[in-house]
Design a protein around this motif. Structure first.
Motif, PDB file in Angstrom:
ATOM      1  N   LEU A  38       0.707  -1.162  -0.316  1.00 31.31           N
ATOM      2  CA  LEU A  38       0.058  -0.032   0.030  1.00 31.31           C
ATOM      3  C   LEU A  38       0.743   1.169   0.007  1.00 31.31           C
ATOM      4  N   SER A  39       0.594   2.080  -0.859  1.00 30.56           N
ATOM      5  CA  SER A  39       1.637   3.297  -1.060  1.00 30.56           C
ATOM      6  C   SER A  39       0.646   4.510  -0.632  1.00 30.56           C
ATOM      7  N   ILE A  40       1.144   5.117   0.199  1.00 27.50           N
ATOM      8  CA  ILE A  40       0.293   6.398   0.845  1.00 27.50           C
ATOM      9  C   ILE A  40       1.345   7.554   0.612  1.00 27.50           C
ATOM     10  N   GLY A  41       0.533   8.817   0.094  1.00 23.19           N
ATOM     11  CA  GLY A  41       1.397   9.827  -0.517  1.00 23.19           C
ATOM     12  C   GLY A  41       0.786  11.122   0.520  1.00 23.19           C
ATOM     13  N   LEU A  42       1.712  11.923   1.064  1.00 22.38           N
ATOM     14  CA  LEU A  42       1.483  12.938   1.748  1.00 22.38           C
ATOM     15  C   LEU A  42       1.947  14.181   1.166  1.00 22.38           C
ATOM     16  N   THR A  43       1.057  14.927   0.799  1.00 18.13           N
ATOM     17  CA  THR A  43       0.807  16.172  -0.199  1.00 18.13           C
ATOM     18  C   THR A  43       0.436  17.228   0.512  1.00 18.13           C
ATOM     19  N   PHE A  44       0.695  18.522  -0.069  1.00 18.95           N
ATOM     20  CA  PHE A  44       0.328  19.816   0.607  1.00 18.95           C
ATOM     21  C   PHE A  44       0.368  20.825  -0.580  1.00 18.95           C
ATOM     22  N   GLU A  45      -0.232  22.058  -0.402  1.00 23.56           N
ATOM     23  CA  GLU A  45      -0.473  23.124  -1.131  1.00 23.56           C
ATOM     24  C   GLU A  45       0.370  24.092  -1.043  1.00 23.56           C
ATOM     25  N   ASP A  46       0.691  24.724   0.130  1.00 24.39           N
ATOM     26  CA  ASP A  46       1.352  25.902   0.411  1.00 24.39           C
ATOM     27  C   ASP A  46       1.968  25.866   1.798  1.00 24.39           C
ATOM     28  N   GLY A  47       2.819  26.887   1.993  1.00 30.08           N
ATOM     29  CA  GLY A  47       3.120  27.038   3.550  1.00 30.08           C
ATOM     30  C   GLY A  47       4.573  27.625   3.742  1.00 30.08           C
ATOM     31  N   TRP A  79       1.198   6.489  -8.746  1.00 35.51           N
ATOM     32  CA  TRP A  79       2.354   6.370  -7.593  1.00 35.51           C
ATOM     33  C   TRP A  79       1.451   5.915  -6.430  1.00 35.51           C
ATOM     34  N   PHE A  80       0.317   6.392  -6.103  1.00 33.65           N
ATOM     35  CA  PHE A  80      -0.320   6.257  -4.778  1.00 33.65           C
ATOM     36  C   PHE A  80      -1.698   5.423  -4.833  1.00 33.65           C
ATOM     37  N   ASP A  81      -1.785   4.980  -3.702  1.00 35.95           N
ATOM     38  CA  ASP A  81      -3.100   4.130  -3.479  1.00 35.95           C
ATOM     39  C   ASP A  81      -3.904   5.169  -2.531  1.00 35.95           C
ATOM     40  N   VAL A  82      -3.188   5.778  -1.801  1.00 36.96           N
ATOM     41  CA  VAL A  82      -3.901   6.694  -0.811  1.00 36.96           C
ATOM     42  C   VAL A  82      -3.160   7.920  -0.452  1.00 36.96           C
ATOM     43  N   VAL A  83      -4.021   9.039  -0.290  1.00 31.59           N
ATOM     44  CA  VAL A  83      -3.113  10.250  -0.333  1.00 31.59           C
ATOM     45  C   VAL A  83      -3.719  10.944   0.850  1.00 31.59           C
ATOM     46  N   ALA A  84      -3.060  11.554   1.869  1.00 33.88           N
ATOM     47  CA  ALA A  84      -3.213  12.539   2.918  1.00 33.88           C
ATOM     48  C   ALA A  84      -2.732  13.937   2.607  1.00 33.88           C
ATOM     49  N   HIS A  85      -3.729  14.889   2.381  1.00 37.84           N
ATOM     50  CA  HIS A  85      -3.402  16.210   1.824  1.00 37.84           C
ATOM     51  C   HIS A  85      -3.625  17.193   3.087  1.00 37.84           C
ATOM     52  N   HIS A  86      -2.659  18.094   2.910  1.00 34.03           N
ATOM     53  CA  HIS A  86      -3.000  19.117   3.859  1.00 34.03           C
ATOM     54  C   HIS A  86      -2.745  20.484   3.029  1.00 34.03           C
ATOM     55  N   ARG A  87      -3.743  21.471   3.072  1.00 34.18           N
ATOM     56  CA  ARG A  87      -3.601  22.609   2.300  1.00 34.18           C
ATOM     57  C   ARG A  87      -2.437  23.593   2.794  1.00 34.18           C
ATOM     58  N   HIS A  88      -2.411  23.769   4.046  1.00 30.35           N
ATOM     59  CA  HIS A  88      -1.271  24.679   4.437  1.00 30.35           C
ATOM     60  C   HIS A  88      -0.300  23.853   5.539  1.00 30.35           C
ATOM     61  N   ASP A 147      -1.290  23.055 -13.199  1.00 26.42           N
ATOM     62  CA  ASP A 147      -1.377  21.647 -13.514  1.00 26.42           C
ATOM     63  C   ASP A 147      -0.667  20.442 -12.620  1.00 26.42           C
ATOM     64  N   PHE A 148      -0.274  20.987 -11.398  1.00 23.20           N
ATOM     65  CA  PHE A 148       0.316  20.045 -10.561  1.00 23.20           C
ATOM     66  C   PHE A 148      -1.011  19.247  -9.805  1.00 23.20           C
ATOM     67  N   ALA A 149      -0.583  17.997  -9.532  1.00 23.75           N
ATOM     68  CA  ALA A 149      -1.784  17.141  -9.075  1.00 23.75           C
ATOM     69  C   ALA A 149      -2.580  17.546  -8.148  1.00 23.75           C
ATOM     70  N   GLU A 150      -1.608  18.292  -6.834  1.00 25.32           N
ATOM     71  CA  GLU A 150      -2.263  18.980  -5.961  1.00 25.32           C
ATOM     72  C   GLU A 150      -3.227  19.973  -5.980  1.00 25.32           C
ATOM     73  N   THR A 151      -3.294  20.388  -7.034  1.00 22.49           N
ATOM     74  CA  THR A 151      -4.345  21.547  -7.155  1.00 22.49           C
ATOM     75  C   THR A 151      -5.724  21.141  -7.018  1.00 22.49           C
ATOM     76  N   PRO A 152      -6.187  20.065  -7.928  1.00 17.54           N
ATOM     77  CA  PRO A 152      -7.534  19.429  -7.415  1.00 17.54           C
ATOM     78  C   PRO A 152      -7.918  19.125  -6.050  1.00 17.54           C
ATOM     79  N   LEU A 153      -6.787  18.734  -5.437  1.00 20.39           N
ATOM     80  CA  LEU A 153      -6.944  18.312  -3.940  1.00 20.39           C
ATOM     81  C   LEU A 153      -7.188  19.608  -2.887  1.00 20.39           C
ATOM     82  N   SER A 154      -6.528  20.576  -3.199  1.00 19.60           N
ATOM     83  CA  SER A 154      -6.960  21.953  -2.713  1.00 19.60           C
ATOM     84  C   SER A 154      -8.137  22.432  -2.927  1.00 19.60           C
ATOM     85  N   ALA A 155      -8.388  22.047  -4.195  1.00 22.07           N
ATOM     86  CA  ALA A 155      -9.616  22.916  -4.855  1.00 22.07           C
ATOM     87  C   ALA A 155     -11.052  22.362  -4.019  1.00 22.07           C
ATOM     88  N   ALA A 156     -10.619  21.117  -3.733  1.00 24.74           N
ATOM     89  CA  ALA A 156     -12.077  20.678  -3.106  1.00 24.74           C
ATOM     90  C   ALA A 156     -12.483  21.379  -1.621  1.00 24.74           C
TER      91      ALA A 156
END
Length: 291
Positions: free
Chosen positions: A195-204, A273-282, A216-225
Motif C-alpha cells: 500500500l502506497s500512501i502519499g503525503l501532499t500539501f498546497e502551500d506554507g 504512484w499512490f493508493d491513498v493520499v493524505a493532503h494538507h492545504r497549509h 497543472d500540478f496534481a495537488e491543485t484539485p486536492l486543494s480546490a475541494a
C-alpha cells in the motif's frame, strides 16, 4: 454520473481532525480496510520539512501498529543502530535526544523524537510484543537505480527474516509506485499486499515561503475541494473526469533540504504512484531538535 474531480474528492475524502499523535485515531479508520491485507505500507512525504506531514505520518504509524499489527518501522535516511535508537526503543538504554543529534539532519526534529518516544512507551506497555526499527539503511550506491534496489531488497529481506509487517516512512521520490523505484520494486514483490500512501500539501513555510503550485500540478484539485486536511482513497470508484486526472502525466511537489519551491516529481501518474493520499492545504516548518 457526470461528477467533477472536486465533487468526487469531497464525496470520498475523510477529514483529518487532529495533528496530535496521542489523540484518538477515529479519523484514520478508512485505513483499517485499506491496509487489511498489506505486508508493507509506505508513507512517502513530498517534503521532510513540514510539521503537518510528519505528524500525520506518526499517526498513520500508530494506527497501523495498534489496529493492524504492524511491528517494524523503516525510517529512511540513517541507521537507527548507529545512533543508538534501536537499543533505546527496545531497552530504554540511552538518551534519544542525544542520539538524534548524531543522526542525519532530517531526523533531528522534535517530530521524530516524538515517534521514538512513542515507540519506547509502546514497548514498555508491551514488552513481549515490541515495535522495532527495520534494518533498512540505504547505503550509498553508484547510481539511483542501485539505491532504489538496495532499499527494496533491505525492506523485503527484513520482512522475510522477521515476519513483521512494515511501515516504511520516507520521501515520495522513493516510495512512489513507479518502475525502478523502491515502491515499484515493492509492488513487484508484494502485489496488492503493498500500500502506497502519499503525503501532499498546497502551500506554507518550510521555513522559506512555498506558494501554491501551478494549476497543472496534481495537488491543485486536492486543494480546490476546499478541505483543510483529509485522507483520500484513490482506488475508489472513479468517474471519467477523475480517471483522466489520475491517469494523466503528473507533476507533484518534491521539496528536499534545499527547499526549492520549484522542485517537483514527474515521470508517471498521480493515480499510479499512490493508493491513498493524505493532503494538507497549509503546512508549517518542522520543529528542529532543541538541546
Amino acid at each position: 454520473m457526470n461528477e467533477t474531480v472536486s465533487q468526487w474528492i469531497r464525496r470520498h475524502a475523510w477529514p483529518l481532525t487532529t495533528l496530535d499523535p496521542q489523540a484518538p485515531l477515529g479519523d484514520l479508520l478508512p485505513l483499517r480496510d485499506l491496509a487489511a491485507d498489506a505486508a508493507v505500507v509506505t508513507v512517502g512525504a513530498s517534503t521532510r520539512q513540514a510539521h503537518e506531514l510528519s505528524a500525520i505520518a506518526h499517526r498513520i504509524l500508530r494506527f497501523l501498529v495498534e489496529e493492524r499489527g504492524f511491528r517494524s518501522l523503516a525510517l529512511e535516511g540513517d541507521d537507527p543502530v548507529r545512533v543508538g535508537l534501536d537499543a533505546y526503543v527496545s531497552t530504554g538504554r540511552g538518551d534519544p535526544r542525544a542520539a538524534l543529534a548524531e543522526a542525519r539532519p532530517f531526523w533531528r526534529t522534535e517530530e521524530i523524537l516524538g515517534v521514538v518516544s512513542w515507540m519506547r512507551a509502546h514497548n514498555e506497555r508491551h514488552p513481549h510484543d515490541q515495535v522495532r526499527f527495520a534494518d533498512v539503511r540505504g547505503q550509498a550506491a553508484p547510481a539511483r537505480e542501485d539505491l532504489e534496489r538496495r532499499l527494496a531488497d533491505d525492506t523485503i529481506g527484513w520482512h522475510e527474516r522477521s515476519g513483521d509487517k512494515i511501515v516504511y516512512w520516507g520521501g515520495i521520490a522513493h516510495t512512489r509506485d513507479s518502475p525502478g523505484s523502491l515502491g515499484g520494486h515493492l509492488r513487484e514483490r508484494f502485489g496488492p499486499a503493498y500500500l502506497s500512501i502519499g503525503l501532499t500539501f498546497e502551500d506554507g513555510t518550510l521555513p522559506v515561503p512555498v506558494p501554491a503550485p501551478p494549476a497543472d500540478f496534481a495537488e491543485t484539485p486536492l486543494s480546490a475541494a476546499g478541505l483543510d486536511a483529509f485522507l483520500l482513497n484513490l482506488r475508489a470508484e472513479r468517474p471519467d473526469a477523475v480517471r483522466a486526472w489520475l491517469d494523466a502525466p503528473a507533476r507533484t511537489r518534491l521539496i528536499g533540504p534545499a527547499q526549492d519551491p520549484a522542485e517537483h516529481l514527474s515521470g508517471g501518474t498521480f493515480g499510479g504512484w499512490f493508493d491513498v493520499v493524505a493532503h494538507h492545504r497549509h503546512v508549517t516548518p518542522v520543529r528542529l531538535l532543541s538541546q
